[in-house]
Design a protein around this motif. Structure first.
Motif, PDB file in Angstrom:
ATOM      1  N   ARG A  90     -25.765   5.180  20.793  1.00 11.66           N
ATOM      2  CA  ARG A  90     -25.806   3.783  20.333  1.00 11.66           C
ATOM      3  C   ARG A  90     -26.590   2.905  21.308  1.00 11.66           C
ATOM      4  O   ARG A  90     -27.313   1.995  20.877  1.00 11.66           O
ATOM      5  N   GLU A  94     -29.065   1.258  18.917  1.00 12.82           N
ATOM      6  CA  GLU A  94     -28.552   0.001  18.359  1.00 12.82           C
ATOM      7  C   GLU A  94     -29.394  -1.179  18.830  1.00 12.82           C
ATOM      8  O   GLU A  94     -29.484  -2.197  18.141  1.00 12.82           O
ATOM      9  N   ASP A 136     -15.708  -8.444  15.551  1.00 14.61           N
ATOM     10  CA  ASP A 136     -16.652  -7.570  16.255  1.00 14.61           C
ATOM     11  C   ASP A 136     -17.289  -6.590  15.263  1.00 14.61           C
ATOM     12  O   ASP A 136     -18.506  -6.380  15.263  1.00 14.61           O
ATOM     13  N   HIS A 140     -21.467  -6.440  14.036  1.00 12.80           N
ATOM     14  CA  HIS A 140     -22.350  -5.272  14.085  1.00 12.80           C
ATOM     15  C   HIS A 140     -22.799  -4.859  12.680  1.00 12.80           C
ATOM     16  O   HIS A 140     -23.961  -4.487  12.487  1.00 12.80           O
ATOM     17  N   TYR A 144     -26.636  -4.365  11.250  1.00 11.76           N
ATOM     18  CA  TYR A 144     -27.107  -3.150  10.584  1.00 11.76           C
ATOM     19  C   TYR A 144     -27.749  -3.489   9.240  1.00 11.76           C
ATOM     20  O   TYR A 144     -28.772  -2.898   8.868  1.00 11.76           O
ATOM     21  N   HIS A 160     -20.036   3.775  14.313  1.00 11.34           N
ATOM     22  CA  HIS A 160     -19.126   2.646  14.502  1.00 11.34           C
ATOM     23  C   HIS A 160     -17.753   2.971  13.941  1.00 11.34           C
ATOM     24  O   HIS A 160     -16.725   2.621  14.527  1.00 11.34           O
ATOM     25  N   HIS A 183     -22.131 -11.129  22.507  1.00 12.92           N
ATOM     26  CA  HIS A 183     -22.538 -11.388  21.121  1.00 12.92           C
ATOM     27  C   HIS A 183     -23.335 -12.689  21.034  1.00 12.92           C
ATOM     28  O   HIS A 183     -24.316 -12.776  20.286  1.00 12.92           O
ATOM     29  N   MET A 202     -28.458  -6.177  23.220  1.00 11.17           N
ATOM     30  CA  MET A 202     -27.587  -5.258  22.487  1.00 11.17           C
ATOM     31  C   MET A 202     -27.330  -3.989  23.303  1.00 11.17           C
ATOM     32  O   MET A 202     -26.190  -3.505  23.368  1.00 11.17           O
TER      33      MET A 202
END
Length: 217
Positions: A90, A94, A136, A140, A144, A160, A183, A202
């Protein structure tokens, strides 16, 4: 586990049964080494053996269970090494999703992402960590979606899901405020369409979450 109406039939029933067994494994209800029998699962879920058998076959393909002679489907679950590997992967990809998000996100999506971050900051002050955890996940998931890459979304959504307990522990470890701040930094970069900044923010966020989880455990 909840019971299902057999009248659902077909794909919907198979999908519901699969998700319910998967959730029990990921939540630790069925621990590693536990034998899953079709008859018992059928009775608990209120369905025939066919959707249970199909669900166990799918779970074996994904590595969450293993078929062992004379024992049937045995829970493998998600190991600490799996979690470490998932966080490592990730960290690499990510950031790419955040970069694509900064490039492609629409105005309505951006406004909803802002609201999610603001709500998370609010619930951190209230120490409502269940809400923080749910937000949270939403944060995410939105990234995505907005990255506009189906392969990225599929891979990251699966990862995830597999580490949902690890993410919960990470929040409980006292990282809720730090996570909300990270975030916010990701959001700021996305708002400014700062592709490199979003990717780096990220990657840092995922790496910090990984470290917090292993320190907590």
């Amino acid at each position: 586990m909840k019971k299902f109406n057999e009248s659902l039939g077909g794909n919907p029933l198979r999908k519901h049964v699969y998700k319910e067994i998967e959730k029990a494994i990921l939540d630790g209800v069925f621990e590693p080494g536990y034998s899953l029998t079709e008859g018992k699962l059928s009775a608990e879920l209120g369905v025939s053996r066919t959707p249970v058998r199909e669900a166990l076959m799918q779970l074996e393909l994904e590595g969450l269970v293993k078929n062992i002679p004379n024992k049937g489907a045995v829970v493998v679950g998600v190991t600490s090494q799996d979690i470490d590997d998932i966080y490592t992967i990730r960290t690499r990809i990510e950031g790419l999703a955040a970069r694509r998000c900064a490039q492609n996100i629409g105005d309505d999506e951006l406004e909803e992402l802002r609201q999610v971050v603001e709500l998370q900051e609010y619930f951190v002050t209230k120490q409502d960590f269940l809400q923080v955890w749910h937000l949270d996940s939403r944060f995410h998931e939105m990234i995505y979606d907005a990255c506009r890459s189906r392969p990225l979304k599929q891979i990251l959504s699966l990862f995830h899901n597999y580490i949902q307990k690890a993410r919960e522990y990470s929040v409980k470890s006292g990282r809720a405020q730090a996570s909300a701040q990270e975030h916010r930094a990701i959001l700021d970069a996305i708002e400014n369409h700062d592709l490199e900044g979003a990717e780096k923010a990220m990657a840092l966020h995922v790496n910090n979450a990984r470290d917090a989880f292993f320190e907590y455990m």
